[in-house]
Design an enzyme around this catalytic site. Structure first.
Site, PDB file in Angstrom:
ATOM      1  N   GLU A  46       0.831  -1.204   0.000  1.00  0.00           N
ATOM      2  CA  GLU A  46       0.000   0.000   0.000  1.00  0.00           C
ATOM      3  C   GLU A  46       0.867   1.255   0.000  1.00  0.00           C
ATOM      4  O   GLU A  46       1.995   1.247   0.517  1.00  0.00           O
ATOM      5  CB  GLU A  46      -0.936   0.059   1.219  1.00  0.00           C
ATOM      6  CG  GLU A  46      -2.153  -0.832   1.125  1.00  0.00           C
ATOM      7  CD  GLU A  46      -2.017  -2.084   1.951  1.00  0.00           C
ATOM      8  OE1 GLU A  46      -2.925  -2.927   1.903  1.00  0.00           O
ATOM      9  OE2 GLU A  46      -0.983  -2.239   2.632  1.00  0.00           O
ATOM     10  N   THR A  47       0.303   2.304  -0.576  1.00  0.00           N
ATOM     11  CA  THR A  47       0.855   3.657  -0.498  1.00  0.00           C
ATOM     12  C   THR A  47      -0.271   4.561  -0.026  1.00  0.00           C
ATOM     13  O   THR A  47      -1.408   4.449  -0.490  1.00  0.00           O
ATOM     14  CB  THR A  47       1.361   4.128  -1.873  1.00  0.00           C
ATOM     15  OG1 THR A  47       2.423   3.256  -2.303  1.00  0.00           O
ATOM     16  CG2 THR A  47       1.873   5.556  -1.810  1.00  0.00           C
TER      17      THR A  47
END
Length: 231
Positions: A46-47
């Site tokens: 994830e970002t």
């Protein structure tokens, strides 16, 4: 112009080992239309893109992306975001994501852990696999599981102490195996209805507290691995 991406490892062990990498970005530096592309280029599970709060503000907003999709909620990005904001001198009490309002708390002791509280229903649906032993869990091959749903494998290591071993396969959202999954920790804690210490992946540690009113507190250590400059 290059985009600065702070790289954190969330849910490390007490010595700072393991943990799930996370890209953290000031949302003002990346147009909404470019965020999915950047998340795919970075390649982390994830970002998170965070709107910086005004000094003294108690809340702010954030959006979370896997390499292939946006998520309404995820655990390790919200824990990491809370840590990152405090590290910049902008601690908040809540973080607003599309799923709802995540509550934040900080442990100011020696470990300086960060915690979030979230609703179990915010986590995506996934298949829970009760595995007979740690050896069987560690031998599991992600390729043996379907790619149309996320799979959470778990087994007790010390039931009386609430300690479990776990792995997470999520090819449906672009994550063949996730090193540490806060949203899954919320789900399994609600599923078992008790506080847990979860060792996931290669050795990441997630601690949870169950609440009968539907909230789960998820806590862990965070390590800063520096800044990437991405064109």
């Amino acid at each position: 112009m290059a985009t600065d991406v702070t790289v954190l490892r969330v849910f490390t062990d007490p010595a700072g080992g393991f943990g799930n990498p996370l890209g953290v970005v000031d949302a003002a530096t990346v147009a909404p239309a470019d965020r999915q592309r950047l998340a795919a280029e970075l390649g982390y599970s994830e970002t998170i893109f965070i709107d910086l709060p005004a000094e003294g503000a108690a809340t702010t907003t954030a959006r979370i992306f896997t390499p292939v999709a946006e998520l309404p909620f995820a655990g390790h990005p919200t824990v990491g975001a809370a840590w990152w904001l405090r590290d910049r001198g902008l601690p908040v009490h809540t973080l607003q994501v599309p799923a709802g309002i995540v509550q934040i708390s900080y442990d100011l002791g020696a470990q300086k852990r960060t915690a979030i509280s979230a609703r179990a229903e915010w986590s995506p649906e996934f298949a829970i696999h009760d595995v007979a032993s740690v050896d069987e869990l560690l031998a599991a091959d992600p390729d043996d599981y379907s790619d149309d749903v996320e799979h959470y494998l778990w087994t007790w290591t010390d039931k009386s102490a609430g300690e479990i071993r776990a792995r997470m396969f999520a090819p449906s959202i672009g994550i063949p195996e996730d090193e540490a999954t806060g949203s899954a920790a919320v789900r399994i804690t609600d599923y078992l209805s008790q506080d847990l210490v979860i060792t996931q992946g290669k050795g990441s540690i997630i601690e949870t507290q169950w609440n009968s009113e539907g909230w789960v507190r998820v806590a862990g250590n965070v390590v800063d691995d520096g800044v990437r400059h991405v064109e």
